[in-house]
Design a protein around this motif. Structure first.
Motif, PDB file in Angstrom:
ATOM      1  N   UNK A   1      -0.930  11.985   3.978  1.00 47.02           N
ATOM      2  CA  UNK A   1      -0.474  11.540   5.301  1.00 47.02           C
ATOM      3  C   UNK A   1       1.010  11.211   5.286  1.00 47.02           C
ATOM      4  N   UNK A   2       1.448  10.465   4.282  1.00 48.93           N
ATOM      5  CA  UNK A   2       2.844  10.038   4.210  1.00 48.93           C
ATOM      6  C   UNK A   2       3.759  11.206   3.861  1.00 48.93           C
ATOM      7  N   UNK A   3       3.308  12.068   2.970  1.00 48.45           N
ATOM      8  CA  UNK A   3       4.132  13.201   2.538  1.00 48.45           C
ATOM      9  C   UNK A   3       4.617  14.022   3.721  1.00 48.45           C
ATOM     10  N   UNK A   4       3.759  14.230   4.699  1.00 44.71           N
ATOM     11  CA  UNK A   4       4.121  15.049   5.860  1.00 44.71           C
ATOM     12  C   UNK A   4       5.197  14.391   6.719  1.00 44.71           C
ATOM     13  N   UNK A   5       5.369  13.089   6.570  1.00 42.19           N
ATOM     14  CA  UNK A   5       6.299  12.361   7.425  1.00 42.19           C
ATOM     15  C   UNK A   5       7.630  12.049   6.744  1.00 42.19           C
ATOM     16  N   UNK A   6       7.725  12.287   5.429  1.00 38.47           N
ATOM     17  CA  UNK A   6       8.949  11.988   4.695  1.00 38.47           C
ATOM     18  C   UNK A   6       9.983  13.101   4.848  1.00 38.47           C
ATOM     19  N   UNK A   7      11.253  12.731   4.740  1.00 38.78           N
ATOM     20  CA  UNK A   7      12.305  13.734   4.588  1.00 38.78           C
ATOM     21  C   UNK A   7      12.048  14.495   3.285  1.00 38.78           C
ATOM     22  N   UNK A   8      12.250  15.827   3.252  1.00 35.78           N
ATOM     23  CA  UNK A   8      11.914  16.617   2.060  1.00 35.78           C
ATOM     24  C   UNK A   8      12.543  16.099   0.779  1.00 35.78           C
ATOM     25  N   UNK A   9      13.797  15.650   0.840  1.00 37.74           N
ATOM     26  CA  UNK A   9      14.446  15.155  -0.372  1.00 37.74           C
ATOM     27  C   UNK A   9      13.815  13.875  -0.892  1.00 37.74           C
ATOM     28  N   UNK A  10      13.188  13.104  -0.006  1.00 39.03           N
ATOM     29  CA  UNK A  10      12.562  11.861  -0.439  1.00 39.03           C
ATOM     30  C   UNK A  10      11.189  12.084  -1.052  1.00 39.03           C
ATOM     31  N   UNK A  11      10.551  13.216  -0.739  1.00 33.48           N
ATOM     32  CA  UNK A  11       9.296  13.556  -1.398  1.00 33.48           C
ATOM     33  C   UNK A  11       9.543  13.701  -2.895  1.00 33.48           C
ATOM     34  N   UNK A  12      10.572  14.456  -3.249  1.00 35.70           N
ATOM     35  CA  UNK A  12      10.891  14.668  -4.658  1.00 35.70           C
ATOM     36  C   UNK A  12      11.403  13.396  -5.316  1.00 35.70           C
ATOM     37  N   UNK A  13      12.128  12.585  -4.561  1.00 39.07           N
ATOM     38  CA  UNK A  13      12.755  11.395  -5.148  1.00 39.07           C
ATOM     39  C   UNK A  13      11.775  10.261  -5.354  1.00 39.07           C
TER      40      UNK A  13
ATOM     41  N   UNK B   1      -5.875   2.542   5.515  1.00 43.25           N
ATOM     42  CA  UNK B   1      -5.925   3.930   5.049  1.00 43.25           C
ATOM     43  C   UNK B   1      -6.229   3.987   3.555  1.00 43.25           C
ATOM     44  N   UNK B   2      -5.529   3.141   2.774  1.00 43.64           N
ATOM     45  CA  UNK B   2      -5.704   3.142   1.319  1.00 43.64           C
ATOM     46  C   UNK B   2      -7.124   2.772   0.930  1.00 43.64           C
ATOM     47  N   UNK B   3      -7.674   1.740   1.583  1.00 40.75           N
ATOM     48  CA  UNK B   3      -9.006   1.271   1.206  1.00 40.75           C
ATOM     49  C   UNK B   3     -10.113   2.213   1.678  1.00 40.75           C
ATOM     50  N   UNK B   4      -9.980   2.731   2.892  1.00 36.90           N
ATOM     51  CA  UNK B   4     -11.079   3.508   3.462  1.00 36.90           C
ATOM     52  C   UNK B   4     -10.978   5.006   3.191  1.00 36.90           C
ATOM     53  N   UNK B   5      -9.747   5.517   3.121  1.00 35.22           N
ATOM     54  CA  UNK B   5      -9.565   6.960   2.957  1.00 35.22           C
ATOM     55  C   UNK B   5      -9.193   7.335   1.524  1.00 35.22           C
ATOM     56  N   UNK B   6      -8.597   6.391   0.800  1.00 36.47           N
ATOM     57  CA  UNK B   6      -8.227   6.662  -0.581  1.00 36.47           C
ATOM     58  C   UNK B   6      -6.764   7.010  -0.754  1.00 36.47           C
ATOM     59  N   UNK B   7      -6.303   6.934  -2.004  1.00 35.01           N
ATOM     60  CA  UNK B   7      -4.891   7.146  -2.301  1.00 35.01           C
ATOM     61  C   UNK B   7      -4.449   8.580  -2.011  1.00 35.01           C
TER      62      UNK B   7
ATOM     63  N   UNK C   1       0.835  -1.202   0.000  1.00 33.04           N
ATOM     64  CA  UNK C   1       0.000   0.000   0.000  1.00 33.04           C
ATOM     65  C   UNK C   1       0.868   1.250   0.000  1.00 33.04           C
ATOM     66  N   UNK C   2       1.923   1.257   0.791  1.00 38.65           N
ATOM     67  CA  UNK C   2       2.852   2.385   0.784  1.00 38.65           C
ATOM     68  C   UNK C   2       3.473   2.563  -0.594  1.00 38.65           C
ATOM     69  N   UNK C   3       3.745   1.462  -1.249  1.00 36.34           N
ATOM     70  CA  UNK C   3       4.392   1.522  -2.564  1.00 36.34           C
ATOM     71  C   UNK C   3       3.460   2.063  -3.657  1.00 36.34           C
TER      72      UNK C   3
ATOM     73  N   UNK D   1       9.978   7.017  11.612  1.00 35.76           N
ATOM     74  CA  UNK D   1       8.733   6.242  11.633  1.00 35.76           C
ATOM     75  C   UNK D   1       7.680   6.851  10.709  1.00 35.76           C
ATOM     76  N   UNK D   2       6.883   5.964  10.098  1.00 30.89           N
ATOM     77  CA  UNK D   2       5.725   6.365   9.296  1.00 30.89           C
ATOM     78  C   UNK D   2       4.491   5.759   9.949  1.00 30.89           C
ATOM     79  N   UNK D   3       3.532   6.605  10.315  1.00 29.95           N
ATOM     80  CA  UNK D   3       2.360   6.137  11.046  1.00 29.95           C
ATOM     81  C   UNK D   3       1.093   6.299  10.219  1.00 29.95           C
ATOM     82  N   UNK D   4       0.177   5.340  10.280  1.00 33.22           N
ATOM     83  CA  UNK D   4      -1.093   5.446   9.559  1.00 33.22           C
ATOM     84  C   UNK D   4      -2.104   6.297  10.325  1.00 33.22           C
ATOM     85  N   UNK D   5      -3.144   6.703   9.646  1.00 32.94           N
ATOM     86  CA  UNK D   5      -4.255   7.377  10.310  1.00 32.94           C
ATOM     87  C   UNK D   5      -5.118   6.356  11.039  1.00 32.94           C
ATOM     88  N   UNK D   6      -5.394   5.238  10.381  1.00 32.18           N
ATOM     89  CA  UNK D   6      -6.219   4.181  10.948  1.00 32.18           C
ATOM     90  C   UNK D   6      -5.319   3.063  11.473  1.00 32.18           C
TER      91      UNK D   6
END
Length: 344
Positions: A326-338, A314-320, A242-244, A303-308
């Motif tokens: 949710x994940x974007x806020x937890x990533x290192x800035x350089x990894x968002x772009x990468x 999260x993917x099934x109930x909240x959508x992509x 799901x993360x992928x 750490x990366x934490x889910x909402x549910x």
């Protein structure tokens, strides 16, 4: 082929076509032969089973023209059902032939089977080898119904249409199953994980324990993608896939349980590890242990934490889109772009 195996093989050969129709149902009869793709019951024409004795040999003998493999109808039962032990193959053959099930057999037929950890590893390797690629199977259907559609780089995931399942105190059953190879840092298979599925692929099979692992799991993971300096590790296969869906190029390492997540071995090039936690006490404990181990090795741990409960929920109930935010806020800035996919 001495004793018990010889007798069962001979009896099966007397009913060769019935055996093929039952265990190789994706094939068909052509003349004196039954043709199918392989011993795993894949559609095709590479494997041919002799249905009648002739000058070329006895009934029940088969050859796979694509691989050169050959054997008898006991091997057909073993391969089509994913059975790993002669005792289980013999039990299935007796059931098919409506023969009585005797008391404990002499140990001779088991003499070639390895025992202990090495035997479990070898059994896991055999199971993965007789399974088929994921594409176009019920395992792919199962994942897609959970919102998982990006399946590139998933060579360590396979499918078996009739994987052996033995419930506690109940008769042997067979169910479709997703098979995952558990590998060490060198890529060697040390175990396998089975997720038994409902026949139409809509969900897990309605059995008491639809997920089971075998082999030596400690330190190893189900590796998806090529190991790199930045990777993500978590518990479940579906959670990590799901993360992928939003980080399609980030290599991932499903460890299959919280205990095994805490004990994973780190690839040599790893410099930043995202720890995908499930939202429960076991997930918290695994996260804390892994953060300490990573820091001791000079690896940045985030750490990366889910909402549910987890990222697949999260993917099934909240959508992509919600998962991406949710994940974007937890990533290192350089990894968002990468790594982050902006595709819908």
């Amino acid at each position: 082929m001495p004793g018990i195996a010889h007798d069962l093989s001979r009896r099966l050969a007397d009913r060769a076509e019935a055996v093929c129709r039952h265990y190789l149902s994706n094939g068909r009869r052509e003349g004196r032969y039954w043709l199918v793709g392989d011993i795993r019951n894949t559609p095709g024409r590479s494997l041919f089973v002799r249905l009648q004795a002739s000058a070329k040999g006895p009934a029940g003998k088969w050859t796979d023209a694509a691989t050169g493999e050959h054997g008898d109808l006991l091997d057909v039962i073993r391969g089509s059902l994913g059975l790993l032990d002669f005792a289980d193959v013999a039990e299935e053959a007796r059931t098919f032939l409506s023969l009585p099930h005797p008391g404990p057999e002499p140990a001779a037929p088991r003499r070639h089977v390895m025992s202990g950890r090495s035997g479990a590893i070898e059994a896991a390797r055999r199971l993965f080898a007789i399974s088929q690629p994921l594409a176009g199977t019920l395992a792919e259907t199962y994942l897609r119904r959970r919102g998982i559609t990006l399946l590139h780089g998933t060579g360590n995931l396979r499918f078996h249409p009739r994987c052996y399942y033995k419930p506690d105190g109940g008769p042997t059953e067979t169910w479709p199953a997703m098979i995952a190879a558990v590998t060490d840092l060198s890529g060697r298979i040390t175990g396998a994980h089975r997720t038994w599925l409902a026949p139409e692929g809509s969900d897990k099979a309605p059995v008491d324990t639809p997920r089971k692992a075998m082999g030596d799991l400690l330190g190893s993971t189900v590796r998806i993608g090529v190991p790199d300096s930045v990777m993500a590790a978590g518990e479940g296969i579906e959670t990590m896939l799901s993360l992928r869906q939003i980080l399609p190029d980030m290599p991932i390492m499903p460890a299959l349980s919280a205990a095994h997540l805490a004990a994973i071995l780190f690839p040599p090039a790893l410099s930043r590890l995202y720890i995908v936690r499930d939202n429960d006490p076991a997930g918290d404990a695994a996260r804390d242990t892994l953060i300490e181990r990573a820091k001791a090795e000079g690896i940045e741990a985030i750490p990366l934490s889910p909402v549910l409960g987890d990222f697949n929920e999260d993917l099934q109930r909240l959508g992509r889109d919600a998962l991406r935010a949710c994940v974007r806020m937890q990533l290192a800035p350089e990894d968002v772009a990468r790594f982050m996919s902006l595709a819908p």
